[in-house]
Design an enzyme around this catalytic site. Sequence first.
Site, mmCIF file in Angstrom:
data_model
loop_
_atom_site.group_PDB
_atom_site.id
_atom_site.type_symbol
_atom_site.label_atom_id
_atom_site.label_comp_id
_atom_site.label_asym_id
_atom_site.label_seq_id
_atom_site.Cartn_x
_atom_site.Cartn_y
_atom_site.Cartn_z
ATOM 1 N N ASN A 51 -10.532 -2.827 -6.813
ATOM 2 C CA ASN A 51 -9.687 -1.847 -7.534
ATOM 3 C C ASN A 51 -10.249 -1.453 -8.904
ATOM 4 O O ASN A 51 -9.823 -0.453 -9.483
ATOM 5 C CB ASN A 51 -8.253 -2.366 -7.705
ATOM 6 C CG ASN A 51 -7.430 -2.339 -6.437
ATOM 7 O OD1 ASN A 51 -6.513 -3.132 -6.251
ATOM 8 N ND2 ASN A 51 -7.748 -1.416 -5.528
ATOM 9 N N ASP A 59 0.831 -1.206 0.000
ATOM 10 C CA ASP A 59 0.000 0.000 0.000
ATOM 11 C C ASP A 59 0.869 1.260 0.000
ATOM 12 O O ASP A 59 1.951 1.270 0.585
ATOM 13 C CB ASP A 59 -0.900 -0.023 1.246
ATOM 14 C CG ASP A 59 -2.018 0.993 1.148
ATOM 15 O OD1 ASP A 59 -2.255 1.533 0.050
ATOM 16 O OD2 ASP A 59 -2.653 1.257 2.178
HETATM 17 C C1 FPP Z 1 -1.888 0.163 -3.444
HETATM 18 O O1 FPP Z 1 -1.398 1.480 -3.437
HETATM 19 C C2 FPP Z 1 -1.305 -0.577 -4.528
HETATM 20 C C3 FPP Z 1 -2.010 -1.191 -5.528
HETATM 21 C C4 FPP Z 1 -3.484 -1.160 -5.623
HETATM 22 C C5 FPP Z 1 -1.334 -1.888 -6.613
HETATM 23 C C6 FPP Z 1 -0.128 -2.688 -6.256
HETATM 24 C C7 FPP Z 1 0.694 -2.749 -7.471
HETATM 25 C C8 FPP Z 1 2.027 -2.697 -7.534
HETATM 26 C C9 FPP Z 1 2.919 -2.716 -6.359
HETATM 27 C C10 FPP Z 1 2.633 -2.610 -8.879
HETATM 28 C C11 FPP Z 1 3.422 -3.776 -9.275
HETATM 29 C C12 FPP Z 1 2.720 -5.061 -9.190
HETATM 30 C C13 FPP Z 1 2.921 -6.056 -10.068
HETATM 31 C C14 FPP Z 1 2.392 -7.408 -9.766
HETATM 32 C C15 FPP Z 1 3.665 -5.842 -11.292
HETATM 33 P P1 FPP Z 1 -2.418 2.677 -3.632
HETATM 34 O O2 FPP Z 1 -2.438 3.012 -5.067
HETATM 35 O O3 FPP Z 1 -3.756 2.306 -3.060
HETATM 36 O O4 FPP Z 1 -1.731 3.782 -2.773
HETATM 37 P P2 FPP Z 1 -2.431 4.986 -2.003
HETATM 38 O O5 FPP Z 1 -3.295 4.377 -0.916
HETATM 39 O O6 FPP Z 1 -1.278 5.758 -1.441
HETATM 40 O O7 FPP Z 1 -3.227 5.759 -3.008
#
Ligand code: FPP
Length: 250
Positions: free
Chosen positions: A74, A26
């Site tokens: 998501n 996250d």
């Molecule tokens: C949460 O951060 C993250 C995700 C929903 C996506 C996770 C994806 C990756 C780490 C990219 C690479 C993965 C692969 C398998 C290639 P957020 O966007 O919710 O962060 P925030 O809460 O700060 O907005």
Amino acid sequence: MTRLSDSLTKSLDKTKIPVHVAVIMDGNGRWASKRLLPRSMGHRAGMNALKEVVNISGHIGVQHLTVFAFSTENWKRPTEEVSYLMSLLAEFMQKEIDELHDRDIRINILGDYKSLPLDCVNIIEKSLAKTADNKAMNLNIALNYGARLEILKTIQTIAGKVLNGELSIDEIDEECVSKLLFTKDLPDPDLIIRTAGEMRLSNFLLWQIAYSEIWVSESLWPDFKKEDFLQAIFDYQKRIRKFGDVNEKK
Ligand code: FPP
């Protein structure tokens, strides 16, 4: 290896490495906002953090690493962000697969990946086939995954089996449920790591983490380094796990 990661690795009890570590990655968006960058750049930086965690997990002998890459919720994000995450996943699979294969890592997908864009499905299936016989570590990528959906599908399957006489109600036990989840061949996670300081489970592995140890890092996922991962393992090794009993269970 840095000097810190080297000394952290040496300080670990090799007999108490968690078999299964699950990670809620996250904070990609916040990492990008702090730098006045588009959210996509946070996800790209998150992909690099993932590579580092895969490497260190394999290095210390974790057998199963499960990462939450895309949840059933998501899809609510803006279309461009969803498309970017899909293209990043395809890029990760395409660019990293040879190295993962050389490290004897097997890819496994948890979730309904078949409803992703066709090019992603094709790349995923190639990666699954290529790494199917690898033994050093399983990298389980939760993709279009939601624990409630997983449990719901399991209930439907069980109800169907009861209706057609394949299963009696008395035969429905914890093992029967576990075997029908996306994680059917995996042991339950010993340790669950969440980054960005959030104290939530976000519909991740709700059945499987009944007795997992939880470790939360204040670091945003793109800033999460191998030293943080090793610190999590070090702290995990000091936890006393009793599984409801009075004495520690080894
Ligand atoms: C949460 O951060 C993250 C995700 C929903 C996506 C996770 C994806 C990756 C780490 C990219 C690479 C993965 C692969 C398998 C290639 P957020 O966007 O919710 O962060 P925030 O809460 O700060 O907005």
